[in-house]
Motif scaffolding. Structure first.
Motif, PDB file in Angstrom:
ATOM      1  N   VAL A 216      35.964  36.110  89.890  1.00 39.85           N
ATOM      2  CA  VAL A 216      35.558  34.708  89.966  1.00 39.85           C
ATOM      3  C   VAL A 216      34.358  34.606  90.901  1.00 39.85           C
ATOM      4  N   TRP A 217      33.727  33.443  90.947  1.00 39.50           N
ATOM      5  CA  TRP A 217      32.458  33.324  91.656  1.00 39.50           C
ATOM      6  C   TRP A 217      32.583  33.571  93.151  1.00 39.50           C
ATOM      7  N   GLN A 218      33.713  33.248  93.760  1.00 43.51           N
ATOM      8  CA  GLN A 218      33.884  33.475  95.188  1.00 43.51           C
ATOM      9  C   GLN A 218      33.863  34.972  95.514  1.00 43.51           C
ATOM     10  N   VAL A 219      34.532  35.742  94.677  1.00 46.01           N
ATOM     11  CA  VAL A 219      34.553  37.186  94.884  1.00 46.01           C
ATOM     12  C   VAL A 219      33.180  37.778  94.574  1.00 46.01           C
ATOM     13  N   GLN A 220      32.477  37.223  93.603  1.00 50.28           N
ATOM     14  CA  GLN A 220      31.125  37.689  93.302  1.00 50.28           C
ATOM     15  C   GLN A 220      30.198  37.494  94.500  1.00 50.28           C
ATOM     16  N   VAL A 221      30.317  36.353  95.154  1.00 51.55           N
ATOM     17  CA  VAL A 221      29.507  36.100  96.348  1.00 51.55           C
ATOM     18  C   VAL A 221      29.873  37.090  97.446  1.00 51.55           C
TER      19      VAL A 221
ATOM     20  N   ASP B   9      31.165  46.803  88.660  1.00 47.91           N
ATOM     21  CA  ASP B   9      32.368  46.665  87.834  1.00 47.91           C
ATOM     22  C   ASP B   9      33.231  45.500  88.302  1.00 47.91           C
ATOM     23  N   ALA B  10      33.408  45.394  89.615  1.00 47.07           N
ATOM     24  CA  ALA B  10      34.217  44.303  90.153  1.00 47.07           C
ATOM     25  C   ALA B  10      33.505  42.963  90.013  1.00 47.07           C
ATOM     26  N   TYR B  11      32.177  42.960  90.085  1.00 47.88           N
ATOM     27  CA  TYR B  11      31.410  41.719  90.019  1.00 47.88           C
ATOM     28  C   TYR B  11      31.604  41.012  88.686  1.00 47.88           C
TER      29      TYR B  11
END
Length: 96
Positions: free
Chosen positions: A39-44, A33-35
């Motif tokens: 943004v991409w930094q948090v996804q990583v 859900d958070a992914y």
């Protein structure tokens, strides 16, 4: 007294299995859900954190506990991807 302790051990193993199953499901749902909202930094960071959690559980927990965690996480993944297909079909039906 030994029989009572054995019963408590069995109950403890069941509670641990259910706990890891729920933990796996909850962590995978939270991560997914958070992914998709980040943004991409948090996804990583989420991906690396989930992989490190898997590594830590594999190293420091029993194989049965890791297996039930994996079952819970797998169920969350399957539910996530099955839900997207249903959402796409409902959007297409609304367009018609």
């Amino acid at each position: 007294m030994d029989t009572f302790e054995e019963v408590l051990n069995i109950i403890g193993f069941l509670i641990r299995a259910i706990g890891f199953l729920v933990l796996g499901f909850g962590m995978a749902r939270f991560t997914l859900d958070a992914y998709y909202k980040a943004v991409w930094q948090v996804q990583v960071a989420l991906s690396v954190g989930f992989i490190l959690l898997l590594i830590g559980l594999t190293r420091f927990s029993s194989p049965a506990s890791m297996g039930t965690f994996a079952l819970g996480a797998g169920a969350a993944l399957v539910m996530q991807f099955m839900g997207k297909k249903e959402d796409e079909e409902s959007k297409e039906a609304k367009k018609k």
